[in-house]
Structures are given as structure tokens and as C-alpha cells.
Scaffold this active site. Structure first.
Site, PDB file in Angstrom:
ATOM      1  N   LYS A  37      -2.307  -7.780  -0.438  1.00  0.00           N
ATOM      2  CA  LYS A  37      -1.225  -6.931  -0.952  1.00  0.00           C
ATOM      3  C   LYS A  37      -0.077  -7.789  -1.489  1.00  0.00           C
ATOM      4  O   LYS A  37      -0.017  -8.994  -1.217  1.00  0.00           O
ATOM      5  CB  LYS A  37      -0.723  -6.017   0.173  1.00  0.00           C
ATOM      6  N   TYR A 288      29.849 -22.498  -7.541  1.00  0.00           N
ATOM      7  CA  TYR A 288      30.721 -21.330  -7.461  1.00  0.00           C
ATOM      8  C   TYR A 288      31.616 -21.381  -6.226  1.00  0.00           C
ATOM      9  O   TYR A 288      31.165 -21.699  -5.121  1.00  0.00           O
ATOM     10  CB  TYR A 288      29.881 -20.048  -7.398  1.00  0.00           C
TER      11      TYR A 288
HETATM   12  C1  LIG Z   1      -0.029  -6.682   5.989  1.00  0.00           C
HETATM   13  C2  LIG Z   1      -1.000  -6.023   6.871  1.00  0.00           C
HETATM   14  C3  LIG Z   1      -1.972  -6.768   7.554  1.00  0.00           C
HETATM   15  C4  LIG Z   1      -1.997  -8.280   7.563  1.00  0.00           C
HETATM   16  O1  LIG Z   1      -1.025  -8.760   8.446  1.00  0.00           O
HETATM   17  P1  LIG Z   1      -0.791 -10.343   8.700  1.00  0.00           P
HETATM   18  O2  LIG Z   1       0.139 -10.360   9.833  1.00  0.00           O
HETATM   19  O3  LIG Z   1      -0.196 -10.874   7.439  1.00  0.00           O
HETATM   20  O4  LIG Z   1      -2.115 -10.930   9.004  1.00  0.00           O
HETATM   21  C5  LIG Z   1      -2.920  -6.065   8.264  1.00  0.00           C
HETATM   22  N1  LIG Z   1      -2.918  -4.718   8.316  1.00  0.00           N
HETATM   23  C6  LIG Z   1      -1.985  -3.978   7.685  1.00  0.00           C
HETATM   24  C7  LIG Z   1      -2.028  -2.502   7.788  1.00  0.00           C
HETATM   25  C8  LIG Z   1      -0.995  -4.597   6.959  1.00  0.00           C
HETATM   26  O5  LIG Z   1      -0.078  -3.863   6.346  1.00  0.00           O
END
Ligand SMILES: *Cc1c(COP(=O)(O)O)cnc(C)c1O
Length: 395
Positions: A37, A288
Site C-alpha cells: 500500500k 529563515y
Molecule cells: C499496513 C498493514 C499491514 C502491514 O503492517 P506492517 O506493520 O507494516 O507489517 C498489515 N495489515 C494491515 C491491515 C495493514 O493495514
């Protein structure tokens, strides 16, 4: 040609190695679903999706239908799961692109069922994973409403309950107590599913911290008791980040975690370059609002990365980047497109020198946790805030 020197290097070989290593940790009869994602945690879906598939992934997951369509175009043969929920009106896209939706509300089921019927899908041919809220109160159905959703999977419907999913919200707590509570809620849900005469294949649970602790085995055992297989969902660990546990294990750290600390390889390096070098006298102010004042003559290097690239503004006057294998402090405020380093103590710095924001140079390394600690956040945010305008190049 790239004109502005700020870029991200992605080692797809490290990503493949990480996937294979994590797969070697997975309990028997368990599969991994690679979490890609948010543009593969800022690493580029286009580079990372094909790499995890080369490494053997049969499942990949993204948040939205839009990301799912991009993943499908990159990986025509792989299962693509949309874990963040399908919004109303997207059923047809799920069906037409062969995505697998996670659902927890009747309206989502309505939408998908209608799309499946329109497409003329056979009975039981649209697989869905049903999310259970086992305590996080973010997504998922509660146990009271679960039977209503299960009643939708009747013989003759194009829908098939392929998996039961939940998300663990405290899997990085080393006591594992909260997780055990969530798993007992999940067990109740599985009993309700069985009572409805449904037998899904997959128990879809568990992020990186689950795979790197003993909870992975608990989930595999729970799945086996219900005639299912566990589908674990590593994200951050794929990218070479070993999640921290709270409190850290004083002793008795899980074997998998110890091994991960030596085996996982960072996939991403975030780099920029020196654009120009100048000398300033004592008393000159930098950046700045003049938050930095030189107390002696100094040499400064201007670099072409700023907060609009994902170099957090909070880092001004409190972090160092790497140049010529040494740590050069960021002085003054980080600007939108630029930042300034103190290179007084580093010999020979010149325009064009590579500067490492996150990654290794010589014997020095800056990690995502270093950035996270300095900006009061977590590596997940550090990686995903690297701006889209920064090109990702495979190395
Ligand atoms: C992002 C996510 C993961 C992965 O989590 P990590 O801690 O990055 O391994 C797994 N399941 C769901 C539903 C997520 O949103």
C-alpha cells in the site's frame, strides 16, 4: 535527464531477499501476502510489485481499488487484495480487474454482488474476505452483526467467503496480552462462521510484528483448528525495517526477531547532492528566521532537498546527513526545496558530492528509525512522506 539532484534508490534484490527470508520464518501451512500500500511504503509499486512476485509472492495487497488496478496492471497473475475497503460504486472495478475485496458492511456486499451479477459471474466465483473488528474499532464487523453478513453467502450467490480477516492493533507489545485477547475474539467469530455452515480457506491476520514474534505460530494454530490456513501480511519488514517492540525484550527475544535483525536489508536509500559550497564569517545567520548563528567562520554546503521532498522541517538544527562518509549537521531551518549543511570539519566537500539523507555512505548509516526518533514518529511515516516528486530508481 534528471535536473534536480534528489532521488530515491531502490534495491529490488534486497526486497526479494527480504521476502524470501520472511517466507522462511512463516509457520508451516502459512502463506505471506506482501503489503504494497501507499506506493509500496514510498518505495514505488511499479518497482516493488514485480520484485515480490519474482521472489515467490502469490498474494499482494494494497489499500484502495485505484491502487489495486495499478497492481493488477503490473502483476497479471497474482492475487491482489484491497485491504482498505471498497467504496460504494467500485464493485465493477473489483470484478473487472480480478481484485479481491475485504468487506465488513452490507452496502459493500450489495455493491459487489450487483457487480458480479452484472458481469454474469458463476455461483461462488467472486472471493471475498470478511473483516472482523476484534478490538481496534477501525474496520470490520462486530460479532453481533456478523450473522447478517454471513447470510449473504447463500448457495447460488456469485459471492464466496474465501477468508476471515482481522487486524491486530498492539502486535508490537512484547507481552502479547492484547493480541491474545484479540485472537480469542477472532476465535468466537470463527465459531459463528462455522455455525453458519461456511468454511473459508484463509485466516487473514498478522503484520510484520506478528511474523517476528511467537504470535505467528498462535495464528497458524488457530487457523489449523478451524481447517484454515493462515495468510500473514508483512509490510514494513519487507522493506528491511525491523519493528521495535514495547517494552523491548530484555531477554528471551523471539528467535525470528533476532534473526531478522541480522538478515533484513534496507531496500531504500534517499539521497541528494551538494549544489554549492560557501564560507561564512562568525556572526552570520543561516536560513529563515536566523535560527542558527555562526560563532566562528564556517563552511556551508547547500543541498537540493527540502521539506517538499520529505526531508522533515523538524530536522533543522537537530540532525545530520552524510557527505564524504561523515556526519554533517543540518544548520538553520530546512527550506521547501533546499537545506544547508555544516561541512566545516569535512575536507574537500564540493558541488556534486552525493549526500545521504537515509541510507549508508562509507561506514556511516542513517536509518528510518533515526529519522522517526528525531521527528517523533514511526518509520512507516518517514518512508511514506518521501514526496511523489522524488524519482525512485532501481539499483
Ligand atoms: C499496513 C498493514 C499491514 C502491514 O503492517 P506492517 O506493520 O507494516 O507489517 C498489515 N495489515 C494491515 C491491515 C495493514 O493495514
Amino acid at each position: 535527464m534528471q535536473t534536480r539532484s534528489c532521488w530515491v534508490e531502490i534495491s529490488t534484490r534486497s526486497l526479494e531477499n527480504n521476502y524470501r527470508f520472511l517466507e522462511s520464518l512463516a509457520p508451516r501451512d502459512t502463506e505471506l501476502m506482501a503489503i504494497l500500500k501507499a506506493d509500496a511504503y514510498g518505495h514505488s509499486l511499479a518497482l516493488c510489485a514485480p520484485a515480490v512476485v519474482r521472489a515467490g509472492a502469490r498474494w499482494i495487497a494494497v489499500t484502495s481499488v485505484e491502487e489495486g488496478m495499478a497492481a493488477r496492471a503490473l502483476c497479471p497473475q497474482t492475487r491482489v487484495m484491497v485491504i482498505g475497503g471498497v467504496v460504494s460504486g467500485q464493485g465493477a472495478e473489483v470484478v473487472n480487474h480480478g481484485l479481491t475485496a475485504v468487506v465488513w458492511e452490507s452496502a459493500q456486499v450489495d455493491d459487489l454482488e450487483a457487480a458480479a451479477r452484472t458481469a454474469g459471474l458463476r455461483a461462488g466465483s467472486l472471493p471475498l474476505h470478511l473483516e472482523i473488528d476484534t478490538g481496534m474499532s477501525r474496520q470490520g464487523t462486530n460479532l453481533e452483526e456478523l450473522p447478517l453478513l454471513l447470510a449473504r453467502f447463500v448457495p447460488g450467490s456469485p459471492l464466496r467467503l474465501e477468508g476471515v480477516m482481522t487486524h491486530l492493533f498492539a502486535a508490537d507489545e512484547s507481552t502479547g496480552r492484547v493480541t491474545q485477547n484479540q485472537l480469542s475474539e477472532l476465535q468466537k467469530a470463527l465459531e459463528i462462521v462455522e455455525a453458519a455452515g461456511l468454511y473459508p480457506d484463509w485466516l487473514n491476520v498478522g503484520q510484520s510484528s506478528v511474523l517476528l514474534s511467537t504470535n505467528g505460530a498462535s495464528i497458524a494454530a488457530l487457523a489449523a483448528r478451524h481447517g484454515m490456513k493462515a495468510l500473514l501480511r508483512p509490510g514494513v519488514s519487507l522493506y528491511g525495517i525491523v519493528p521495535r517492540f514495547y517494552p523491548d525484550f530484555a531477554k528471551d527475544a523471539p528467535e525470528a526477531l533476532i534473526e531478522a535483525r541480522s538478515r533484513l536489508e534496507p531496500v531504500l536509500a534517499f539521497k541528494t547532492a551538494v549544489m554549492s559550497v560557501r564560507a561564512i564569517p562568525a556572526g552570520a545567520v543561516v536560513g529563515y528566521n536566523g535560527t542558527f548563528v555562526a560563532t566562528e567562520p564556517m563552511r556551508l554546503a547547500l543541498v537540493t532537498a527540502g521539506y517538499a521532498d520529505g526531508l522533515a522541517r523538524l530536522l533543522g538544527n537537530r540532525f545530520s546527513l552524510l557527505v564524504r562518509g561523515m556526519r554533517a549537521p543540518l544548520v538553520g531551518r530546512v527550506s521547501m526545496d533546499h537545506a544547508v549543511l555544516d561541512v566545516t570539519e569535512i575536507d574537500g566537500v564540493t558541488a556534486g558530492d552525493e549526500v545521504v539523507i537515509l541510507g549508508t555512505q562509507g561506514d556511516e548509516t542513517i536509518t528510518a528509525y533515526d529519522h522517526a526518533d528525531a521527528t517523533d514518529t514511526i518509520p512507516w511515516e518517514v518512508l511514506t512522506r518521501i514526496a511523489a516528486r522524488v524519482p525512485r530508481v532501481a539499483v
